[in-house]
Design a protein around this motif. Structure first.
Motif: not given
Length: 67
Positions: A3, A7, A11-12, A15
């Motif tokens: 997923k 990114m 962003e990781r 998230h």
């Protein structure tokens, strides 16, 4: 495929919910913790070490104020 693939690092971190932990590790200059957190978002140890070293060299560039 993960997923997190595609990114950015920020962003990781966001998230996974560890952005604040990463920021705290950087601000306290806790290299080991910062690297461990980056590894949790699927960076290799080498990538994590290079990223943290780069941030520590010029923290203002990445939004961190030197203490």
């Amino acid at each position: 495929m993960s997923k997190l693939a595609g990114m950015t690092i920020n962003e990781r971190l966001f998230h996974v919910g560890i952005m604040d932990e990463f920021d705290a590790a950087i601000l306290s200059r806790d290299q080991e913790e910062a690297i461990a957190l980056l590894q949790r978002v699927e960076l290799s140890k080498e990538e994590a070490m290079a990223t943290v070293a780069t941030i520590f060299e010029a923290p203002d560039t990445y939004g961190y104020t030197k203490r």
